[in-house]
Design a protein around this motif. Structure first.
Motif, PDB file in Angstrom:
ATOM      1  N   HIS A  19       1.183  -0.756   0.393  1.00  0.00           N
ATOM      2  CA  HIS A  19       0.420   0.301   0.407  1.00  0.00           C
ATOM      3  C   HIS A  19       1.210   1.014   0.057  1.00  0.00           C
ATOM      4  N   ARG A  20       1.835   1.161   0.731  1.00  0.00           N
ATOM      5  CA  ARG A  20       2.487   2.484   1.061  1.00  0.00           C
ATOM      6  C   ARG A  20       3.099   3.000  -0.375  1.00  0.00           C
ATOM      7  N   ALA A  21       3.900   1.538  -1.590  1.00  0.00           N
ATOM      8  CA  ALA A  21       4.604   1.897  -2.590  1.00  0.00           C
ATOM      9  C   ALA A  21       3.646   2.344  -3.416  1.00  0.00           C
ATOM     10  N   TRP A  22       2.596   1.437  -3.609  1.00  0.00           N
ATOM     11  CA  TRP A  22       1.531   2.100  -4.261  1.00  0.00           C
ATOM     12  C   TRP A  22       0.903   3.552  -4.401  1.00  0.00           C
ATOM     13  N   VAL A  23       1.109   3.644  -2.809  1.00  0.00           N
ATOM     14  CA  VAL A  23       0.143   5.392  -2.731  1.00  0.00           C
ATOM     15  C   VAL A  23       1.678   6.363  -3.502  1.00  0.00           C
ATOM     16  N   ASN A  24       2.678   5.973  -2.372  1.00  0.00           N
ATOM     17  CA  ASN A  24       3.567   7.127  -2.822  1.00  0.00           C
ATOM     18  C   ASN A  24       4.399   7.099  -4.209  1.00  0.00           C
ATOM     19  N   ILE A  25       4.439   6.428  -4.934  1.00  0.00           N
ATOM     20  CA  ILE A  25       5.422   5.998  -6.167  1.00  0.00           C
ATOM     21  C   ILE A  25       4.110   5.905  -7.484  1.00  0.00           C
ATOM     22  N   PRO A  26       4.716   7.068  -8.118  1.00  0.00           N
ATOM     23  CA  PRO A  26       3.858   7.034  -9.857  1.00  0.00           C
ATOM     24  C   PRO A  26       4.869   5.963 -10.240  1.00  0.00           C
ATOM     25  N   HIS A  27       3.795   4.729 -10.574  1.00  0.00           N
ATOM     26  CA  HIS A  27       4.048   3.282 -11.248  1.00  0.00           C
ATOM     27  C   HIS A  27       3.776   3.546 -12.899  1.00  0.00           C
ATOM     28  N   VAL A  28       4.397   3.575 -13.390  1.00  0.00           N
ATOM     29  CA  VAL A  28       3.792   3.087 -14.741  1.00  0.00           C
ATOM     30  C   VAL A  28       4.843   1.775 -15.431  1.00  0.00           C
ATOM     31  N   THR A  29       3.325   0.763 -16.228  1.00  0.00           N
ATOM     32  CA  THR A  29       3.937  -0.613 -16.736  1.00  0.00           C
ATOM     33  C   THR A  29       3.961  -0.434 -17.958  1.00  0.00           C
ATOM     34  N   GLN A  30       5.202  -1.035 -18.695  1.00  0.00           N
ATOM     35  CA  GLN A  30       5.447  -1.463 -19.745  1.00  0.00           C
ATOM     36  C   GLN A  30       5.286  -3.355 -20.417  1.00  0.00           C
ATOM     37  N   THR A  31       4.279  -3.408 -21.148  1.00  0.00           N
ATOM     38  CA  THR A  31       4.711  -4.827 -21.815  1.00  0.00           C
ATOM     39  C   THR A  31       5.593  -4.742 -23.220  1.00  0.00           C
TER      40      THR A  31
END
Ligand code: CAO
Length: 280
Positions: free
Chosen positions: A72-84
């Motif tokens: 939860h901490r990581a999800w809320v604090n980090i702007p995630h982008v996923t590339q496939t």
């Protein structure tokens, strides 16, 4: 808060009052425009599910509680982008099978992927870094430890292969099996799970095409691997059957740009499609 200061002990009214107050908070927040909770994110309102049917309340295992907070901490604090992306592993698969037969060891794909990731991290060192706590600088690590997500009856754990750059595929495979067994037996110690600079999450033995793995903070990227499958691939003249491995790379956009991530993925794909590149 419990009113214990004056009387020095907790009485039943204190507990009842506290429970009432706590239960009332989410409902109030849900109907209010004002932000609630430390992060300013309105909490999900509590629901009494028993009003809709029979329920059972199962306490979460300790590992699940810890990983829930961490994720939860990581999800809320980090702007995630996923590339496939997809890697052609037709030749690697033939090599994996012959290396398994020759070594008398069951080699799965994952140690090969880890070796390829290690090479890509050396080529793109920002993937082997962390942001400083104040966000003002990048801490590049000169060591290369790679974690791998392992599914256990009690929840998700991430054992770490230390110095993956100094180890061959056979040694990585052997250490991985030992750590995976320790994980399943609930015997991993803190030293087995600390110091990772990158994580691989493989669902290849289970299935699926792509997913969006959550970064294992304070790392800055994570690679998700799914099940390989035969696909028709155009070689310029005709469609040929090739074994394709779906890759899902998630990165922290504060540290890594989309172009760098695309290059990392493409480089990783090149190594996996011609594993001799590991020697270069
Ligand atoms: N494509 C096709 N087949 C694959 C594959 C892939 N990408 N990856 C593994 N396989 C095959 C293996 O070759 C093996 O085949 P056989 O049974 O025919 O020999 C089978 O799938 C099972 O492999 P495995 O899972 O036992 O071994 P592994 O080295 O691939 O993975 C471990 C080890 C510990 C990572 C894995 O058991 C595990 O726990 N995976 C789950 C990780 C997870 O939960 N990730 C999600 C985190 S986010 O919630």
């Amino acid at each position: 808060m419990l009113d214990v200061a004056l009387r020095g002990r907790i009485v039943i009214e204190d507990v009842q009052g506290y429970v009432k107050q706590t239960l009332a908070q989410p409902a109030a927040a849900a109907t209010s425009a004002a932000p609630a909770g430390g992060s300013g994110i309105p909490p999900i309102p509590a629901v009494d599910f028993s009003q809709f049917g029979e329920i059972e309340t199962v306490p979460l295992a300790r590992i699940r509680k810890l990983s829930a907070a961490h994720l939860h901490r990581a999800w809320v604090n980090i702007p995630h982008v996923t590339q496939t992306d997809d890697a052609d592993i037709t030749d690697l698969e033939a090599f994996r099978k012959s290396a398994s037969d020759e070594s008398g060891t069951k080699l799965t794909l994952l140690p090969f992927v880890m070796k390829a990731v290690e090479k890509a991290m050396q080529a793109y060192p920002d993937f082997n870094s962390s942001l400083s706590p104040d966000g003002a600088s990048l801490i590049r690590k000169k060591y290369l430890h790679i974690g791998f997500a392992a599914d256990t009856p009690n929840g998700l754990v991430v054992p770490v292969i230390k110095d993956a750059d100094k180890k061959g595929v056979l040694q990585i495979s052997q250490e991985m099996s030992e750590l995976a067994k320790k994980a399943r037996d609930g015997k991993l110690g803190p030293a087995d799970m600390s110091g990772a600079t990158f994580t691989i999450s493989s669902l290849g033995g289970i299935g699926g095409r792509y997913f969006t793995p959550i970064i294992n903070a304070p790392e800055v990227a994570i690679l998700g691997v799914c099940k390989s499958q035969m696909e028709p691939v155009w070689d310029g003249k005709q469609f040929v059957p090739r074994l394709m491995l779906p890759l899902s790379l998630t990165w922290d956009h504060r540290v890594i740009d989309g172009a760098a991530a695309a290059r990392f993925n493409a480089y990783l794909g090149q190594i996996l499609s011609d594993f001799r590149r590991v020697l270069l």
